[in-house]
Scaffold this motif. Structure first.
Motif, short mmCIF file in Angstrom:
data_model
loop_
_atom_site.label_atom_id
_atom_site.label_comp_id
_atom_site.label_asym_id
_atom_site.label_seq_id
_atom_site.Cartn_x
_atom_site.Cartn_y
_atom_site.Cartn_z
N UNK B 30 0.85 -1.19 0.00
CA UNK B 30 0.00 0.00 0.00
C UNK B 30 0.89 1.25 0.00
N UNK B 31 0.28 2.39 -0.25
CA UNK B 31 1.02 3.65 -0.16
C UNK B 31 0.08 4.71 0.41
N UNK B 32 0.67 5.74 0.98
CA UNK B 32 -0.10 6.87 1.50
C UNK B 32 -0.13 8.00 0.49
N UNK B 33 -1.29 8.57 0.28
CA UNK B 33 -1.44 9.78 -0.51
C UNK B 33 -1.85 10.89 0.45
N UNK B 34 -1.08 11.97 0.46
CA UNK B 34 -1.31 13.05 1.42
C UNK B 34 -1.62 14.34 0.68
N UNK B 35 -2.61 15.07 1.15
CA UNK B 35 -2.91 16.40 0.64
C UNK B 35 -2.80 17.40 1.78
N UNK B 36 -1.97 18.43 1.60
CA UNK B 36 -1.89 19.54 2.55
C UNK B 36 -2.69 20.68 1.93
N UNK B 37 -3.83 20.97 2.54
CA UNK B 37 -4.78 21.95 1.99
C UNK B 37 -4.51 23.30 2.64
N UNK B 38 -4.29 24.33 1.82
CA UNK B 38 -4.04 25.67 2.36
C UNK B 38 -5.25 26.57 2.10
N UNK B 39 -5.20 27.76 2.68
CA UNK B 39 -6.27 28.73 2.47
C UNK B 39 -5.90 29.72 1.35
N UNK B 40 -4.85 29.39 0.62
CA UNK B 40 -4.30 30.34 -0.35
C UNK B 40 -4.81 30.03 -1.76
#
Lengths: 274, 274
Positions: B30-40
């Motif tokens: 398996x693998x991790x998919x990461x999203x860092x969501x900004x307010x920009x």
């Protein structure tokens, strides 16, 4: 009689406290509690093995629930049994847990597997109907010694804790029968740590010995400065001065500290511990 | 303009395939998919940084969701900004992620933090409005070089794969323009691996160079036996012969293999890589 693992359960629980050592505070610390549930009855009750991981490392819930517990659940139960087929085989279970794991990168994974491993050994001893220490001694053809060395690990830093409170804490350990106590160092300036050590030594007198633990905080220069201070006192040991993987620091430190030193608590593979 | 991280999301996805190397098979990977969501906003669209971790290490969902993402969400947003206050500071974010982590035991944790780190850098480059390679070059006062060395990493073992299929795979890489290809070794007897290597070398001729990768499988005796076989061929490199933490094996092997050797992919701390 055959033995089957019917479930592996994990819960992550907070073990927060306001204490801190030289490296971390414990206010958000968690731990994993693992139950290895078998289909075996002993004295009319189902045998369940329990394990937990040390504080200082966080709970390993995700790894256990998503990666390691499924491997045990999906394994052929007959391949997890000892030769006689009457109990679980912890070595075969460990190999099943570690199947398809890449070499290197030992850390959280070792804690997750180790916590399950603890629960497995607990189940094995319960199924065998004897204390684990005795079962282990028999497996290794040794005489089981029911006496073990213990010490009281405390002397943490926390807000508002002064020398009299530190002395009171140590007095409490003595009152409970401990004859070795340990305190944290490295979370305060060296002069303050010296005062803390002297206060504890005055408190415990000849009734106990004192060990100190820097929890891997120091660089070589600081580790040596502390060694020069610490060697003025008859300490039981000087623990984990530098980064656990900084073997060169540990070796160099021996030139400056003639007493016993302890380390290795944060090594997670036999390759690191060689 | 200030920048805020408003969410960190992770999903663990299967990346299963029937291939295997000398150590693991990938059928349950398996693998991790990461999203860092900004307010920009940039060009009218919200900036989201994306990261994923390498295959070969499993998804780190639990660690990211339960331990590291909450630290970012709970941090004071002003302490995650660069000096100008107009973008995120990846170093400050890394320190926030690693707060209260014990030294030693680098592994899964590094993968979890590294995956978030990748997403953070992606967001930082998008907010800065330039490619990450250029942003990094400017930070380190270097000239950005838009050309990078790449090679095709394949030559895995899988059921039914014979020499003609291996040759065909390598031919495919050449057709796509690669001039360095890599194949797995150590998952078959040494004579069979020799035949596989010769087949590939015959296929690629002078159009490409061949590297081989044992994925940490060998003990010293086997690593040396392979070195003696491999040195008959003009290889690009001999990769990860033994356990990644067995530095003594790697050093001893240099006595038997005169060509380039590669390792380090499975070291997870600067302490290990010194």
């Amino acid at each position: 009689m055959s033995v089957r693992i019917v479930d592996v359960r994990e819960v992550t629980k907070p073990i927060s406290s306001p204490i801190r050592n030289a490296y971390i505070d414990f206010s958000k610390m968690t731990t994993s509690l693992v139950a290895v549930v078998t289909d075996t009855l002993r004295d009319g009750k189902r045998v369940i093995g329990y394990g937990f991981n040390s504080n200082g490392r966080y709970g390993q819930g995700g790894l256990i629930r998503e990666r390691f517990a499924p491997r045990l659940r999906e394994a052929d139960p007959n391949k997890l049994l000892n030769e006689a087929g009457d109990n679980l085989d912890p070595d075969k279970i460990w190999s099943t847990l570690m199947a398809n794991e890449k070499p290197g990168g030992h850390g959280e994974r070792s804690v997750a597997v180790g916590t399950i491993d603890m629960a497995v050994w607990d189940a094995v001893a319960k199924i065998a109907g004897k204390p684990l220490f005795q079962l282990l001694a028999e497996r290794h053809k040794r005489n089981a010694n029911p006496r073990v060395f213990v010490y009281a690990a405390g002397g943490y830093y926390y807000p508002g804790k002064d020398l009299s409170m530190l002395r009171g804490e140590m007095r409490g350990y003595l009152d409970r029968g401990y004859n070795v106590v340990k305190m944290k160092i490295g979370g305060a300036p060296i002069a303050e740590d010296r005062a803390r050590i002297e206060a504890v030594l005055n408190e415990i007198g000849s009734k106990a010995q004192l060990a100190v633990d820097a929890n891997g905080r120091f660089d070589l220069e600081t580790a040596i400065a502390y060694a020069r201070m610490l060697r003025d006192y008859p300490l039981f040991w000087y623990e984990e001065a530098g980064d656990p993987l900084d073997f060169a620091l540990q070796a160099a430190l021996a030139e400056f500290y003639p007493g016993p030193m302890a380390t290795g608590e944060n090594l997670f593979s036999h390759q690191d511990a060689r």
